[in-house]
Design a protein around this motif. Structure first.
Motif, PDB file in Angstrom:
ATOM      1  N   PHE A 195       0.845  -1.198   0.000  1.00 34.44           N
ATOM      2  CA  PHE A 195       0.000   0.000   0.000  1.00 34.44           C
ATOM      3  C   PHE A 195       0.877   1.245   0.000  1.00 34.44           C
ATOM      4  O   PHE A 195       0.673   2.179  -0.777  1.00 34.44           O
ATOM      5  CB  PHE A 195      -0.922  -0.036   1.221  1.00 34.44           C
ATOM      6  N   ILE A 196       1.890   1.236   0.880  1.00 37.37           N
ATOM      7  CA  ILE A 196       2.772   2.406   0.965  1.00 37.37           C
ATOM      8  C   ILE A 196       3.563   2.568  -0.323  1.00 37.37           C
ATOM      9  O   ILE A 196       3.695   3.673  -0.863  1.00 37.37           O
ATOM     10  CB  ILE A 196       3.691   2.280   2.201  1.00 37.37           C
ATOM     11  N   VAL A 197       4.071   1.444  -0.850  1.00 38.18           N
ATOM     12  CA  VAL A 197       4.819   1.519  -2.108  1.00 38.18           C
ATOM     13  C   VAL A 197       3.920   2.072  -3.210  1.00 38.18           C
ATOM     14  O   VAL A 197       4.320   2.937  -3.984  1.00 38.18           O
ATOM     15  CB  VAL A 197       5.367   0.130  -2.497  1.00 38.18           C
ATOM     16  N   TYR A 198       2.671   1.585  -3.252  1.00 36.69           N
ATOM     17  CA  TYR A 198       1.761   2.033  -4.295  1.00 36.69           C
ATOM     18  C   TYR A 198       1.483   3.529  -4.172  1.00 36.69           C
ATOM     19  O   TYR A 198       1.486   4.266  -5.155  1.00 36.69           O
ATOM     20  CB  TYR A 198       0.442   1.253  -4.227  1.00 36.69           C
ATOM     21  N   LEU A 199       1.272   3.955  -2.931  1.00 39.08           N
ATOM     22  CA  LEU A 199       0.965   5.368  -2.699  1.00 39.08           C
ATOM     23  C   LEU A 199       2.140   6.245  -3.144  1.00 39.08           C
ATOM     24  O   LEU A 199       1.964   7.231  -3.872  1.00 39.08           O
ATOM     25  CB  LEU A 199       0.688   5.570  -1.209  1.00 39.08           C
ATOM     26  N   ILE A 200       3.355   5.853  -2.742  1.00 38.89           N
ATOM     27  CA  ILE A 200       4.529   6.665  -3.084  1.00 38.89           C
ATOM     28  C   ILE A 200       4.785   6.604  -4.589  1.00 38.89           C
ATOM     29  O   ILE A 200       5.072   7.622  -5.230  1.00 38.89           O
ATOM     30  CB  ILE A 200       5.758   6.207  -2.275  1.00 38.89           C
ATOM     31  N   SER A 201       4.628   5.390  -5.170  1.00 36.72           N
ATOM     32  CA  SER A 201       4.815   5.287  -6.620  1.00 36.72           C
ATOM     33  C   SER A 201       3.780   6.126  -7.339  1.00 36.72           C
ATOM     34  O   SER A 201       4.064   6.689  -8.399  1.00 36.72           O
ATOM     35  CB  SER A 201       4.677   3.839  -7.085  1.00 36.72           C
ATOM     36  N   GLY A 202       2.587   6.199  -6.767  1.00 35.26           N
ATOM     37  CA  GLY A 202       1.546   7.027  -7.368  1.00 35.26           C
ATOM     38  C   GLY A 202       1.972   8.480  -7.420  1.00 35.26           C
ATOM     39  O   GLY A 202       1.767   9.170  -8.422  1.00 35.26           O
ATOM     40  N   VAL A 203       2.597   8.943  -6.337  1.00 37.69           N
ATOM     41  CA  VAL A 203       3.096  10.320  -6.312  1.00 37.69           C
ATOM     42  C   VAL A 203       4.158  10.490  -7.390  1.00 37.69           C
ATOM     43  O   VAL A 203       4.177  11.477  -8.128  1.00 37.69           O
ATOM     44  CB  VAL A 203       3.672  10.666  -4.920  1.00 37.69           C
ATOM     45  N   ALA A 204       5.049   9.502  -7.502  1.00 43.16           N
ATOM     46  CA  ALA A 204       6.120   9.586  -8.497  1.00 43.16           C
ATOM     47  C   ALA A 204       5.545   9.508  -9.905  1.00 43.16           C
ATOM     48  O   ALA A 204       5.988  10.210 -10.810  1.00 43.16           O
ATOM     49  CB  ALA A 204       7.127   8.466  -8.279  1.00 43.16           C
ATOM     50  N   GLU A 205       4.541   8.668 -10.082  1.00 40.95           N
ATOM     51  CA  GLU A 205       3.951   8.440 -11.392  1.00 40.95           C
ATOM     52  C   GLU A 205       3.267   9.710 -11.916  1.00 40.95           C
ATOM     53  O   GLU A 205       3.250   9.973 -13.108  1.00 40.95           O
ATOM     54  CB  GLU A 205       2.936   7.301 -11.248  1.00 40.95           C
ATOM     55  N   THR A 206       2.704  10.484 -11.003  1.00 37.86           N
ATOM     56  CA  THR A 206       2.032  11.703 -11.434  1.00 37.86           C
ATOM     57  C   THR A 206       2.976  12.900 -11.416  1.00 37.86           C
ATOM     58  O   THR A 206       2.538  14.037 -11.593  1.00 37.86           O
ATOM     59  CB  THR A 206       0.840  12.014 -10.521  1.00 37.86           C
ATOM     60  N   ASN A 207       4.270  12.657 -11.178  1.00 37.74           N
ATOM     61  CA  ASN A 207       5.268  13.735 -11.170  1.00 37.74           C
ATOM     62  C   ASN A 207       4.950  14.816 -10.154  1.00 37.74           C
ATOM     63  O   ASN A 207       5.094  15.999 -10.421  1.00 37.74           O
ATOM     64  CB  ASN A 207       5.375  14.404 -12.541  1.00 37.74           C
ATOM     65  N   ARG A 208       4.505  14.394  -9.004  1.00 37.24           N
ATOM     66  CA  ARG A 208       4.217  15.382  -7.972  1.00 37.24           C
ATOM     67  C   ARG A 208       5.383  15.452  -7.001  1.00 37.24           C
ATOM     68  O   ARG A 208       6.159  14.507  -6.874  1.00 37.24           O
ATOM     69  CB  ARG A 208       2.950  14.961  -7.214  1.00 37.24           C
ATOM     70  N   ALA A 209       5.498  16.579  -6.289  1.00 36.00           N
ATOM     71  CA  ALA A 209       6.547  16.717  -5.279  1.00 36.00           C
ATOM     72  C   ALA A 209       6.388  15.595  -4.259  1.00 36.00           C
ATOM     73  O   ALA A 209       5.256  15.232  -3.950  1.00 36.00           O
ATOM     74  CB  ALA A 209       6.419  18.075  -4.586  1.00 36.00           C
ATOM     75  N   PRO A 210       7.454  15.024  -3.717  1.00 33.71           N
ATOM     76  CA  PRO A 210       8.874  15.336  -3.931  1.00 33.71           C
ATOM     77  C   PRO A 210       9.504  14.631  -5.131  1.00 33.71           C
ATOM     78  O   PRO A 210      10.718  14.578  -5.216  1.00 33.71           O
ATOM     79  CB  PRO A 210       9.505  14.837  -2.639  1.00 33.71           C
ATOM     80  N   PHE A 211       8.703  14.108  -6.042  1.00 38.21           N
ATOM     81  CA  PHE A 211       9.265  13.408  -7.202  1.00 38.21           C
ATOM     82  C   PHE A 211       9.090  14.231  -8.476  1.00 38.21           C
ATOM     83  O   PHE A 211       9.020  13.680  -9.558  1.00 38.21           O
ATOM     84  CB  PHE A 211       8.577  12.055  -7.395  1.00 38.21           C
ATOM     85  N   ASP A 212       8.976  15.549  -8.348  1.00 41.82           N
ATOM     86  CA  ASP A 212       8.653  16.349  -9.526  1.00 41.82           C
ATOM     87  C   ASP A 212       9.890  16.754 -10.315  1.00 41.82           C
ATOM     88  O   ASP A 212       9.970  17.863 -10.820  1.00 41.82           O
ATOM     89  CB  ASP A 212       7.818  17.572  -9.140  1.00 41.82           C
ATOM     90  N   VAL A 213      10.860  15.837 -10.437  1.00 44.49           N
ATOM     91  CA  VAL A 213      12.067  16.197 -11.185  1.00 44.49           C
ATOM     92  C   VAL A 213      11.793  16.393 -12.669  1.00 44.49           C
ATOM     93  O   VAL A 213      12.552  17.057 -13.346  1.00 44.49           O
ATOM     94  CB  VAL A 213      13.181  15.143 -11.022  1.00 44.49           C
ATOM     95  N   VAL A 214      10.695  15.814 -13.177  1.00 41.10           N
ATOM     96  CA  VAL A 214      10.422  15.941 -14.603  1.00 41.10           C
ATOM     97  C   VAL A 214      10.170  17.399 -14.952  1.00 41.10           C
ATOM     98  O   VAL A 214      10.685  17.924 -15.934  1.00 41.10           O
ATOM     99  CB  VAL A 214       9.224  15.068 -14.996  1.00 41.10           C
ATOM    100  N   GLU A 215       9.386  18.080 -14.105  1.00 43.19           N
ATOM    101  CA  GLU A 215       9.237  19.506 -14.366  1.00 43.19           C
ATOM    102  C   GLU A 215      10.248  20.319 -13.566  1.00 43.19           C
ATOM    103  O   GLU A 215      10.521  21.459 -13.909  1.00 43.19           O
ATOM    104  CB  GLU A 215       7.813  19.976 -14.120  1.00 43.19           C
ATOM    105  N   GLY A 216      10.812  19.725 -12.515  1.00 45.39           N
ATOM    106  CA  GLY A 216      11.895  20.303 -11.698  1.00 45.39           C
ATOM    107  C   GLY A 216      12.021  21.807 -11.785  1.00 45.39           C
ATOM    108  O   GLY A 216      12.966  22.328 -12.361  1.00 45.39           O
TER     109      GLY A 216
END
Lengths: 419, 349
Positions: free
Chosen positions: B214-235
C-alpha cells in the motif's frame, strides 16, 4: 559512427534558481556537470566609479544596493573605512546600535538564504516561514530609518539618529480581510519602543529556528540533497578565497568579529559555529547556528542600549552635522551645517581598508582619498565574488540538480558580485 | 430507471446504446474536469494555509471563481509553436498526455454497478492506459526542440518506467488475493473477512495485510504523477518546467489538467485497490459513493501535504529508491503473500 558531444546548457540569466541574473554556462555529460562557467556583469552598475563622482556621504545609499539583502553591513564597512581615514571615534551607543543592526542584518540575510536554498531544493514552505520573520526585522529597519531595505542609516561617525521610542503600528483599515482581533495581535508587540519590539522578537525567534529545523535538519530528502554535495576542503576553501559561512562550513575557524574585532564585538558574548565536512549540509547548519548566535548578540545589545543613553553620532561637526537647535543658535554651527550639506566631508589624503564580517563573508572597502570631498578611488571586496568564482571547482562532477543546491549554499547576490 | 429511459431510447432507435454511452462519458468527464479545476483551487488553499498565507481569495466569493478565471485566461492565450519544433508532434504531445488520463476512468467503479465499462481486465486496462501517458511527455520533450524540455523528457522516461514497475508489482499482490482483474470484484472482495464479519470492514481492506505494498503504491503514485517530492520531470528550480517549458495557453493547460486528472485517478485507484472503494468502514453505516469520494479526498490531501513539506529528490536518488528499495520490497512481499495464501493461516479463503 555518430559523434558524441556534451550538451551545453545556458543556466540563466532568467532561471528560477539563478538568484537574480546569474548566467551559468554548463557543459553536461548526461546530467553530470563537466564544466561550469559563470558569466558575470549583468547587474553591473559601476558603483565604484559612481562613488568617485559623489561626496563621501552620498555614496552611503549606494552601499545598500550592493548586497541588497544585507544592507546595513555594507554601509558599515564603508563608514568604517571613512572613519579610519578621518581618525575619529564613534560614540559607544552608536557602536552598540551598529552591532545590533549588523546582527539583525545577518539574521535577515540568513533567513533569506535558508529560505531560498530550501526553495531551490524544492521545500517551498521554508521560504514563506522565513519571510514571516523577515517581516518583523524589516519593520525594525523601517522604524529606525524609514526604509525597509535601503536604509542609509549608518553615517561616518555614528548613525543617523537614535533609536525611536515608538514602534510604528498596523493601522485599522476597512479591509475585509483583517479584523480587529488580528490587528490587535499584530500590534501586541508594537506597544513599546523599538527595543521592546526587538526584545520580544529575540524571545520568539529561537522557537522559529526550531520550527525550521523540524522541517529540514533531520529530513532525509534534505540530507540526501545536501550531505556530501559541494564538498570543499579547508585548504581548498582558503585557496579559493572563501570567507564567512562558506569558509566556516569547511571547518576553518575564521570570523573577523573575533579575529580582527571592531566596534563592540569584544564586549559581547557569542560563539562561532564551524562545520566538519565542508558540504552544503554543514554550511546550512553553520548558518542556522549563526542565527542563534546573532540572536544572542542582539539580546546583549538591547540590554546595554536600554540601560545606557548617549550621543549616537560624533560631535566633530566637520564630519557629522550639528543638531537643528545648535545650527539655529550658533554661527559656527551654521557654517558647519552649510559646508557639510553643500561640500560634504573633507577626508584627509591617505588610504584605508576596512572589513566587516558581512553575513556572506568578508566585505571590505578600500578607500583612497586625495583630500577632496570625494573618494579618489573606492574598491569593494565582495565575498560572493570569490564564492561564485569557485563554482567550477565546486560543481564539477555533480549533477544538474546539485548545481542548484550549490548556488543556494553559496548565498549569491548579484548586487555585490557585479557591483 | 430503464422504464424512465424507454421513451428516449426508442427515439434514437438502434443508435441508442451509443448515445447512452456518450451520455455516461459526459457524465463522468464533466464532473471530472470540474473536480480538476477545484483541485487546483484546493491545492492553493491548503498549501496556502500550511504556509501561513491565505491563498486565492479575490475572484468571486472567498475566491471560489479563481479556477474559472484561470481556465478562461489560459483559453484566450496564444499557443506559441516554436519555429524549430516538430509541429505535429508538438501538438500531439499534450493530447497524448491528456487522453489516457481521462480514458482510464472508463473502468473505475464509483459504486456497485456504477461503472462505464465493467470489463474483467479492468486492472490491465488501467495499467495500459496509465503507462501511455509517459509517451506524451516524451514526445512533448523531444518535439519542443529545447534543451530543458529534452532533459525533462529524458527524466520522465526513466522515472515513469521505473515506478510503473513498482506499481505493477504491488498490484500483482492485489490481484493474487482478489483472484480478479475486475475492479468491482476487487472492491467487493474487500468486504469479506474476519474483521468485516465483526462489523469493522476497515480492517479487512487490502491496506492492512498488504501494508508495505500500500505504501509503495501510494509513493509510486506520487512519483507516477510527477508530484513533489518526485517532480524532477518539471523540476521547477532545475530544468524550469521540463517538457512544458515551450508550451503556452491551452496546450500548457492540457498538461496541467492531465497532471491533476492523474492525481485524482491515482487517488481513486488507491482507494479502490487498498481502501475498500465505496465500502463503509463500519457496518452500521451504509456503503455508498460518498465513501469513495471521501477516500479520494483523503489521498489527494496527502498529495498536497507532501508537496508543502518535502524537498525534491535528485534524479538519481529517485532511481535508487525505485529500483533498489521498492522493487525488491514488492517482490519479497509478493512471495510472502503467496506463501501466506497457501498456508493454513490464509485469510483469503
Amino acid at each position: 559512427m555518430a559523434e558524441i558531444r556534451n550538451y551545453t546548457i545556458n543556466f540563466g540569466p532568467q532561471h528560477p534558481a539563478a538568484h537574480g541574473v546569474l548566467r551559468l554556462v554548463l557543459e553536461l555529460d548526461g546530467e553530470v556537470v563537466v564544466r561550469a562557467d559563470p558569466h558575470i556583469g549583468l547587474l553591473h552598475r559601476g558603483t565604484e566609479k559612481l562613488a568617485e563622482t559623489r561626496t563621501w556621504v552620498q555614496s552611503v545609499p549606494y552601499m545598500d544596493r550592493l548586497d541588497y539583502v544585507s544592507m546595513m553591513c555594507n554601509e558599515h564597512a564603508y563608514c568604517m573605512a571613512i572613519e579610519r581615514l578621518l581618525g575619529i571615534e564613534v560614540p559607544l551607543r552608536a557602536q552598540y546600535i551598529r552591532v545590533m543592526f549588523d546582527e539583525i542584518t545577518r539574521i535577515l540575510n540568513h533567513l533569506l538564504n535558508i529560505g531560498t536554498h530550501a526553495l531551490d531544493i524544492g521545500a517551498m514552505t521554508m521560504v514563506l516561514y522565513t519571510f514571516r520573520e523577515r517581516e518583523d526585522l524589516m519593520d525594525a529597519y523601517e522604524a529606525v530609518s524609514g526604509a525597509r531595505m535601503h536604509a542609509a542609516y549608518y553615517r561616518p561617525g555614528g548613525v543617523y539618529r537614535d533609536l525611536p521610542d515608538q514602534m510604528p503600528k498596523y493601522e485599522a483599515s476597512n479591509s475585509k480581510y483583517r479584523n480587529a482581533a488580528t490587528l490587535n495581535s499584530l500590534n501586541s508587540a508594537r506597544e513599546g519602543s523599538l527595543l521592546d519590539f526587538l526584545d520580544d522578537f529575540t524571545q520568539r525567534f529561537p522557537k522559529y529556528i526550531d520550527e525550521y529545523e523540524t522541517l529540514l535538519t533531520d529530513n532525509r530528502i534534505w540530507k540526501q540533497r545536501t550531505v556530501g554535495v559541494g564538498v570543499v576542503s579547508p585548504e581548498e576553501a582558503l585557496a579559493l578565497g572563501f570567507t564567512g559561512a562558506m569558509l566556516r562550513g569547511s571547518g576553518v575557524e575564521w570570523d573577523i568579529r573575533k579575529k580582527q574585532t571592531y566596534e563592540v564585538y569584544d564586549r559581547v558574548d557569542f560563539d562561532i559555529p564551524i562545520g566538519v565536512n565542508g558540504d552544503c549540509y554543514d554550511r546550512y547548519l553553520v548558518r542556522m547556528e549563526e542565527m542563534r548566535q546573532s540572536n544572542r548578540i542582539i539580546r546583549q545589545c538591547i540590554d546595554w542600549l536600554k540601560k545606557n543613553r548617549g550621543p549616537v553620532i560624533s560631535d566633530n561637526h566637520k564630519v557629522a552635522p550639528p543638531s537643528r537647535v545648535q545650527m539655529k543658535e550658533n554661527m559656527e554651527e551654521l557654517i558647519h551645517h552649510f559646508k557639510l550639506f553643500s561640500e560634504g566631508i573633507h577626508v584627509p589624503a591617505g588610504e584605508a581598508y576596512a572589513a566587516v564580517e558581512h553575513p556572506k563573508g568578508e566585505f571590505g572597502v578600500y578607500a583612497i582619498s586625495d583630500g577632496a570631498n570625494k573618494p579618489y578611488r573606492l574598491k569593494l571586496r565582495a565575498p560572493g565574488f570569490a564564492h561564485l568564482a569557485a563554482m567550477d571547482a565546486v560543481a564539477r562532477g555533480h549533477m544538474l540538480a546539485d548545481v542548484v543546491a550549490i548556488i543556494g549554499t553559496m548565498d549569491i547576490v548579484f548586487g555585490e558580485i557585479d557591483r | 430507471m430503464d422504464a424512465l429511459l424507454q421513451p428516449i431510447a426508442s427515439l434514437f432507435g438502434p443508435a441508442w446504446p451509443l448515445v447512452w454511452i456518450l451520455v455516461k462519458i459526459v457524465g463522468i468527464v464533466l464532473p471530472l474536469i470540474l473536480c480538476v479545476a477545484y483541485l487546483t483551487f484546493a491545492e492553493r488553499k491548503v498549501i496556502g494555509y500550511m504556509q501561513v498565507r491565505l491563498g486565492p481569495n479575490r475572484v468571486g466569493p472567498k475566491g471560489w471563481l479563481q479556477p474559472i478565471a484561470d481556465a478562461l485566461k489560459l483559453m484566450f492565450k496564444e499557443i506559441i509553436v516554436p519555429s524549430k519544433s516538430s509541429k505535429a508532434l508538438f501538438i500531439i504531445g499534450p493530447i497524448m498526455v491528456m487522453a489516457p488520463a481521462l480514458a482510464a476512468w472508463a473502468v473505475i467503479p464509483f459504486y456497485k454497478d456504477w461503472v462505464l465499462a465493467n470489463i474483467d481486465a479492468g486492472m490491465l486496462y488501467i495499467m495500459a492506459m496509465t503507462s501511455l501517458g509517459v509517451y506524451g511527455v516524451i514526445i512533448a520533450g523531444w518535439a519542443s526542440n529545447s534543451k530543458y524540455a529534452f532533459l525533462g523528457g529524458m527524466r520522465a522516461t526513466a522515472q515513469m518506467v521505473s515506478y510503473e514497475l513498482a506499481m505493477g508489482f504491488s498490484l500483482v499482490a492485489v490481484l493474487m488475493i482478489s483472484a480478479s482483474l475486475n475492479l468491482s470484484d476487487i472492491v467487493i472482495g474487500q468486504s469479506k473477512g474476519l474483521f468485516a464479519s465483526h462489523g469493522f470492514s476497515i480492517f479487512s481492506w487490502n491496506w492492512l495485510p498488504l501494508l508495505p505494498l500500500f505504501i509503495v503504491y501510494l509513493i509510486s503514485g506520487v512519483a507516477e504523477t510527477n508530484r513533489a517530492p518526485f517532480d524532477v520531470v518539471e523540476g521547477e528550480s532545475e530544468i524550469v518546467a521540463g517538457h512544458m517549458i515551450e508550451y503556452s495557453g491551452m496546450a500548457f493547460a492540457l498538461f496541467f489538467l492531465a497532471e491533476y486528472a492523474n492525481m485524482i485517478l491515482v487517488s481513486a485507484l488507491t482507494s479502490i485497490f487498498f481502501l475498500g472503494g465505496w465500502l463503509s468502514p463500519v457496518s452500521f453505516l451504509p456503503n455508498g459513493f460518498f465513501w469513495l469520494a471521501l477516500k479520494i479526498c483523503f489521498v489527494l490531501f496527502l498529495f498536497l501535504w507532501f508537496r508543502a513539506t518535502f524537498p525534491r529528490f535528485r534524479y538519481d536518488q529517485i532511481m535508487r529508491l525505485g529500483w533498489k528499495v521498492f522493487i525488491p520490497l514488492t517482490l519479497v512481499w509478493i512471495l510472502f503473500v503467496g506463501v501466506w495464501m497457501m498456508s493454513p493461516w490464509s485469510i483469503w479463503r
